[in-house]
Scaffold this active site. Structure first.
Site, PDB file in Angstrom:
ATOM      1  N   ASP A 446     -66.336 -19.157  39.686  1.00 44.97           N
ATOM      2  CA  ASP A 446     -65.021 -19.556  40.180  1.00 44.97           C
ATOM      3  C   ASP A 446     -65.123 -20.758  41.121  1.00 44.97           C
ATOM      4  O   ASP A 446     -66.221 -21.124  41.585  1.00 44.97           O
ATOM      5  CB  ASP A 446     -64.393 -18.357  40.917  1.00 44.97           C
ATOM      6  N   ASP A 511     -54.361 -17.787  36.113  1.00 47.28           N
ATOM      7  CA  ASP A 511     -54.226 -16.556  36.894  1.00 47.28           C
ATOM      8  C   ASP A 511     -52.935 -15.827  36.554  1.00 47.28           C
ATOM      9  O   ASP A 511     -52.709 -14.725  37.048  1.00 47.28           O
ATOM     10  CB  ASP A 511     -54.245 -16.863  38.398  1.00 47.28           C
TER      11      ASP A 511
HETATM   12  C1  GLA Z   1     -59.359 -16.904  41.591  1.00 45.58           C
HETATM   13  C2  GLA Z   1     -59.509 -16.503  40.135  1.00 45.58           C
HETATM   14  C3  GLA Z   1     -59.076 -15.072  39.962  1.00 45.58           C
HETATM   15  C4  GLA Z   1     -59.927 -14.179  40.857  1.00 45.58           C
HETATM   16  C5  GLA Z   1     -59.842 -14.646  42.294  1.00 45.58           C
HETATM   17  C6  GLA Z   1     -60.829 -13.911  43.170  1.00 45.58           C
HETATM   18  O1  GLA Z   1     -58.021 -16.954  41.952  1.00 45.58           O
HETATM   19  O2  GLA Z   1     -58.772 -17.362  39.305  1.00 45.58           O
HETATM   20  O3  GLA Z   1     -59.195 -14.673  38.625  1.00 45.58           O
HETATM   21  O4  GLA Z   1     -61.260 -14.203  40.406  1.00 45.58           O
HETATM   22  O5  GLA Z   1     -60.096 -16.024  42.428  1.00 45.58           O
HETATM   23  O6  GLA Z   1     -60.782 -14.311  44.477  1.00 45.58           O
END
Ligand code: GLA
Length: 710
Positions: A446, A511
């Site tokens: 990430d 997301d």
């Molecule tokens: C980002 C990712 C999510 C999740 C969060 C965790 O927003 O896109 O899918 O993994 O971080 O903090």
């Protein structure tokens, strides 16, 4: 050699590389007859001088450097202490390489070398261009700007489609009419970004998914970029892309080189879907690792929206057991397993399993998951650090910053300067240790903030160096753990370009797990990326991002065609929904080889619907998805024209989802033709040309049709 001619499947490209002149793209468009020569095209392109402008028509070049003297456009920009800014490159040597070439240029006045590496792949029809600048002088050269290449496109490409968006709304398309001057998109976020996907489409006003001449360009780069289309005052049109460089960021010492990121481009005479299929072929055949292509994409379970930071081994084991029973094949433990990471305020950088949350370590959970026959995956955000972390307390100097300027607040985290060897070494050691100590086969990598102040310890801008360091770190981890797959995630889909895909295996698309939003987001992403690399998860009934409630049938159908996964709390969702989810996963597995290797056809439909199909390469079977986004404008929706089928063969058409179809007013076409049962047989020709009258269905539903040669 004056010209280099490259022929693809249905396009031809000719470069003018006459020695002593700047190199340029003479032709890029529909396949030319074998006997057409570059010299003839040159004659056809003869332009005259005019009053009020230069007495000659100024040439175009791949670099559009200042020495050409164009009044509107300088592309390449560099200098040595204010001097040597007026470069003019001349072709010195040309070397044919496969279905491509290297064009080697020099500028003796400014002591610079510029080399283009060009390839038109005969299998994918994708044109790739990279360029490398070398400083042959005896003093440092400051490079301000170097678009990878300028590619002229015909003036009847009157419309530009750019990609825009935001968090949870990635891959939005914005079509504008090309005017005079410059269409410009710039990104200074230090990552690919939500708001400017590094790609452009050019077309005429009438181009559709299935017809019309279209051009597509993509920059394989996960950092700052500048994308532009210039309409010169003389009427010529140039598209170009390149990394956007900060002042002083690229300073080449004598003998040093700068490699601009590659442009990946394609042309089609058959509309946007055909263009996308070329990009998909490129991703599949040139970027993905063969072993990953061969392996069916395991259905995921991801813990994020189920537990967030509330990790508890007992509960996670219970969820894992339920996931396995639904048919899940890989369990991914998201954020919250390490250091003091109990919320998003602390712990990033401390890549040690938390004793507080996992007193026996991760092994019991990993064993439980693998014991259920699933793979185990884990979340990292290696490039980041929370100020409240042991790592930051020990190494505050490791964070990127502008000295004397406060950090821009962004999810309570700073960015590590991973171009520093000690930082990269620390991160490699930590990730390597976690992977070596556990049976882990997947990383969700990430990256959750912009590089607002990308300054290194030496005060120099490090944004481009950061991207290269990321690629190097990914490669190092892959080399040490070749069986581990890596997902590129960045607050959803903010790092999903072809640059990072040369070093990773899938992307997290967004997301937002809201199925209605996802229909649009996935459609946008499909312009460049094939379905199997798009992480598509079934979220909770009550969507966490939008608050919308959507049926399981709709959520499952929407995640169905991508790299399918689940991201909901299996301990709290309704049993009937979970049963439907189990059916959807089984159906997905039955069709995933088709979905993940076939040809994608996005369909043009009425605004109320979104539809696409995936047709097997041999046209023996196909799966079509039609989403009813809103209520129909008319009493009944329109017809669905099944593109891509073989017109000469017969197909048995069946409705395979939802599995328990209930007509709003029976009997619908589904009952009358027994499409929910044994199906009905039609010729491909009729299905393509006449199309199927769609039944009425409620808004926020999605039908999946399967067709097999009968
Ligand atoms: C980002 C990712 C999510 C999740 C969060 C965790 O927003 O896109 O899918 O993994 O971080 O903090």
């Amino acid at each position: 050699m004056h010209h280099i001619r490259l022929d693809g499947l249905d396009c031809s490209v000719i470069f003018d590389c006459t020695k002593g002149k700047p190199p340029s793209l003479l032709y890029w468009g529909a396949a030319l007859a074998e006997w057409v020569e570059g010299a003839a095209l040159e004659k056809l392109a003869i332009r005259q001088g005019m009053h009020g402008v230069a007495d000659i028509s100024l040439p175009l070049s791949l670099a559009m450097e200042p020495g050409l003297g164009h009044p509107m456009l300088h592309g390449f920009a560099a200098h040595r202490e204010g001097r040597d800014w007026g470069s003019l490159f001349e072709v010195a040597k040309v070397a044919a390489e496969g279905n491509g070439a290297r064009i080697i240029c020099r500028d003796e006045r400014t002591k610079l070398g510029l080399e283009y590496a060009i390839d038109l792949d005969r299998e994918t029809d994708v044109l790739r261009i990279g360029s490398t600048l070398t400083n042959y002088g005896d003093s440092a050269l400051d490079l301000n700007e170097m678009p990878t290449a300028f590619l002229p496109v015909p003036a009847h490409m009157t419309h530009i489609t750019g990609f825009t968006g935001r968090w949870t709304h990635e891959f939005g398309r914005e079509r504008v009419k090309r005017g005079s001057g410059t269409y410009l998109r710039e990104n200074r976020s230090g990552r690919t970004s939500h708001f400017s996907y590094p790609a452009l489409l050019l077309s005429g006003a009438q181009a559709s998914e299935s017809s019309g001449e279209v051009y597509g360009l993509h920059l394989a780069w996960s950092g700052n970029h500048r994308l532009r289309v210039d309409t010169l005052t003389d009427g010529r049109v140039l598209a170009s892309m390149g990394a956007l460089l900060f002042p002083g960021e690229i300073r080449l010492a004598p003998g040093e080189s700068y490699a601009a990121p590659e442009i990946v481009a394609a042309y089609s005479t058959h509309g946007f879907s055909a263009l996308s299929r070329k990009f998909h072929a490129h991703v599949r055949e040139k970027l993905l690792r063969p072993a990953m292509r061969a392996k069916p994409r395991p259905v995921h379970y991801n813990t994020w929206e189920a537990v967030y930071f509330d990790h508890d081994t007992g509960k996670l084991k219970e969820i894992a057991t339920r996931a396995a029973a639904l048919g899940v094949e890989r369990f991914v433990l998201d954020d919250g397993w390490f250091g003091a990471r109990r919320n998003d305020l602390a712990g990033l950088g401390d890549w040690y399993v938390s004793d507080a949350v996992y007193p026996q370590g991760l092994k019991p959970l990993v064993d439980h998951v693998t014991g259920l026959g699933m793979e185990f995956g884990i979340w990292f955000e290696p490039e980041m650090v929370n100020p409240d972390s042991d790592l930051y307390r020990a190494h505050p100097d490791w964070a990127l910053k502008i000295e004397g300027v406060g950090q821009v607040p962004f999810r309570t985290q700073y960015v590590l300067d991973i171009s520093r060897p000690d930082v990269a070494e620390y991160l490699f050691e930590r990730i390597d240790a976690i992977l070596s100590d556990h049976d882990i086969s997947y990383i969700k990598w990430d990256m959750n903030r912009d590089l607002s102040h990308p300054g290194g310890t030496d005060g120099m801008a490090r944004a481009a160096a950061q991207v290269r360091a990321l690629y190097a770190l990914l490669d190092r981890i892959r080399a040490a753990h070749p069986h581990v797959e890596i997902e590129s995630c960045s607050s959803g889909g903010a790092r999903a370009d072809m640059g990072v895909l040369a070093h990773s295996d899938r992307v997290w698309t967004s997301d937002s797990n809201d199925a209605l939003d996802r229909q649009h987001i996935q459609r946008g992403a499909s312009f460049f990326l094939p379905p199997e690399i798009l992480g598509c998860h079934v979220g909770p009934a009550h969507c966490h991002v939008t608050g919308r409630r959507l049926s399981m049938a709709m959520r499952a159908a929407t995640a169905f065609s991508g790299h399918m996964g689940l991201e909901l709390n299996l301990l709290t969702e309704r049993e009937t929904d979970l049963e439907q989810l189990r059916e959807a996963i089984a159906l997905h597995k039955a069709h995933r080889m088709l979905l993940h290797s076939g040809d994608l056809y996005r369909l043009d439909t009425a605004r109320e619907n979104l539809a696409f199909g995936v047709v097997a390469r041999d046209k023996g079977e196909a799966l079509f998805s039609i989403a009813y986004m809103t209520g129909d404008a008319h009493v009944l929706p329109g017809r669905l024209h099944f593109a891509g089928l073989d017109p000469t063969r017969n197909y048995r058409l069946r409705l395979v989802w939802p599995q328990h179809w209930a007509a709003v007013k029976a009997p619908s076409l589904i009952e009358q033709l027994h499409l929910g049962g044994k199906g009905a047989v039609f010729s491909g020709d009729a299905l393509i040309k006449a199309g199927l009258q769609l039944p009425h269905a409620q808004p926020e539903t999605c039908l999946l049709f399967y067709l097999a040669v009968s």
